[in-house]
Design an enzyme around this catalytic site. Structure first.
Site, PDB file in Angstrom:
ATOM      1  N   VAL A  60       0.802  -1.227   0.000  1.00  0.00           N
ATOM      2  CA  VAL A  60       0.000   0.000   0.000  1.00  0.00           C
ATOM      3  C   VAL A  60       0.832   1.273   0.000  1.00  0.00           C
ATOM      4  O   VAL A  60       0.281   2.366  -0.190  1.00  0.00           O
ATOM      5  CB  VAL A  60      -0.957   0.035   1.215  1.00  0.00           C
ATOM      6  CG1 VAL A  60      -2.007  -1.044   1.105  1.00  0.00           C
ATOM      7  CG2 VAL A  60      -0.192  -0.086   2.519  1.00  0.00           C
ATOM      8  N   TYR A  61       2.130   1.183   0.213  1.00  0.00           N
ATOM      9  CA  TYR A  61       2.929   2.410   0.278  1.00  0.00           C
ATOM     10  C   TYR A  61       2.918   3.133  -1.069  1.00  0.00           C
ATOM     11  O   TYR A  61       3.373   2.600  -2.087  1.00  0.00           O
ATOM     12  CB  TYR A  61       4.371   2.108   0.682  1.00  0.00           C
ATOM     13  CG  TYR A  61       4.539   1.618   2.108  1.00  0.00           C
ATOM     14  CD1 TYR A  61       3.499   1.705   3.036  1.00  0.00           C
ATOM     15  CD2 TYR A  61       5.736   1.069   2.535  1.00  0.00           C
ATOM     16  CE1 TYR A  61       3.651   1.255   4.340  1.00  0.00           C
ATOM     17  CE2 TYR A  61       5.907   0.632   3.844  1.00  0.00           C
ATOM     18  CZ  TYR A  61       4.860   0.720   4.743  1.00  0.00           C
ATOM     19  OH  TYR A  61       5.023   0.279   6.025  1.00  0.00           O
ATOM     20  N   SER A  62       2.384   4.333  -1.041  1.00  0.00           N
ATOM     21  CA  SER A  62       2.293   5.171  -2.248  1.00  0.00           C
ATOM     22  C   SER A  62       1.669   4.398  -3.408  1.00  0.00           C
ATOM     23  O   SER A  62       2.149   4.432  -4.541  1.00  0.00           O
ATOM     24  CB  SER A  62       3.669   5.722  -2.638  1.00  0.00           C
ATOM     25  OG  SER A  62       4.163   6.561  -1.627  1.00  0.00           O
TER      26      SER A  62
END
Length: 325
Positions: A60-62
């Protein structure tokens, strides 16, 4: 650089890990403070030069761009067989059904998507980003075990859950003869010590390696109270997790500043040195946006606090409510 085993497993990791939330396209996802690929490359190269071999990210990071950048850079400048690459599954990667959580379908398809973004054929450490109460536990655990047996994942870890849930999950893995969680990535720092009650003692007893996130309190433990940065103004995680017990936090930060001044060392060194006293710790995860952040973390490995200094750092803390999970 010092190296250690991840808990009771055979996996060798550097005693400082680089967190991948800092890397990503600032126009994608919820973190406008992330750094682009060019700057990420500089930091990752510095990490490798310092001997760091443990890199942690999440799907989910960026909006996936964090994995893309980490994978491209490490493939081009690192030796894959010497690196430990960790990622996570749970968070929403789309708006439709089956795009979040820990169902068999979500886990399998999101791991495949992570492998594609990373450009790698295996994930060294796959962590469940949170517990999913909407999916039968056995379904989640068997799906994770299948990925290990298929060679797509080498080790399993968990993140941020109550001790009783983690204990039940690991007991069920033993009962079913499944690959077990070997690590716990929880929030732990001088201003977030709730897990000292149950989760950390459990990890010590069971040989689970602890790789805490936000070991520097989202940067609050690295500078005098009241100092602000571009990230502190926009970091929603910081605002959500540290909006309570401000007086207690202030006193803890002041204690860190005082000990650091007496030692003639940066505050970050003191905060990390305190963390390393805990027997469950394997490696703190440092979310670096500059080379200095990494050097502070590595230099802190040479600092040993006295019992009296540790007691002064711990004394002001007051419990946070509500629960952080």
């Amino acid at each position: 650089m010092q190296y250690t085993r991840l808990g009771a497993s055979g996996l060798e990791i550097s005693t400082v890990a680089v967190g991948g939330m800092s890397f990503g396209d600032p126009t994608r996802g919820a973190h406008a403070w992330t750094i682009d690929e060019e700057r990420s490359r500089e930091i990752l190269r510095a990490a490798l030069d310092l001997g760091v071999n443990f890199f942690d990210t999440a799907n989910v990071y960026s909006d996936g761009s964090g994995e893309e950048i980490l994978g491209r850079v490490l493939r081009s400048i690192g030796s894959r067989d010497e690196l430990v690459v960790a990622t996570k599954v749970f968070g929403a990667m789309g708006h439709g059904p089956n795009r979040r959580g820990l169902s068999r379908k979500a886990i399998v398809q999101e791991v495949d998507a992570s492998l594609a973004r990373l450009g790698m054929d295996r994930i060294d450490l796959l962590q469940i980003h949170r517990f999913d109460p909407e999916v039968p536990l056995d379904e989640t655990l068997v799906a994770l075990d299948d990925l290990v047996r298929a060679g797509k994942v080498l080790y399993l870890g968990a993140s941020s859950m109550p001790a009783w849930r983690f204990a039940v999950a690991r007991a069920r893995q033993r009962e079913l003869g499944l690959a077990a969680f070997v690590s716990m990535q929880n929030q732990y720092s001088l201003i977030s010590r709730e897990d000292e009650r149950e989760l950390l003692p459990y990890c010590v007893e069971e040989g689970v390696g602890v790789v805490p996130w936000s070991p520097l309190g989202r940067g609050r433990l690295t500078r005098p109270w009241g100092s602000e940065t571009a990230r502190t103004a926009t970091d929603e995680v910081l605002h959500d997790n540290y909006r309570q017990q401000v007086d207690s936090d202030h006193a803890v930060v002041d204690a860190v500043e005082q000990v650091a001044s007496e030692r003639g060392t940066p505050m970050a060194h003191v905060a990390i040195a305190w963390l390393r006293r805990h027997p469950a710790l394997s490696a703190p995860i440092i979310g670096a946006t500059s080379e200095r952040h990494l050097r502070d973390a590595v230099d802190a490995l040479d600092l040993t606090l006295t019992d009296e200094e540790a007691a002064r750092l711990e004394a002001p803390y007051r419990s946070r409510l509500p629960e952080l999970y």
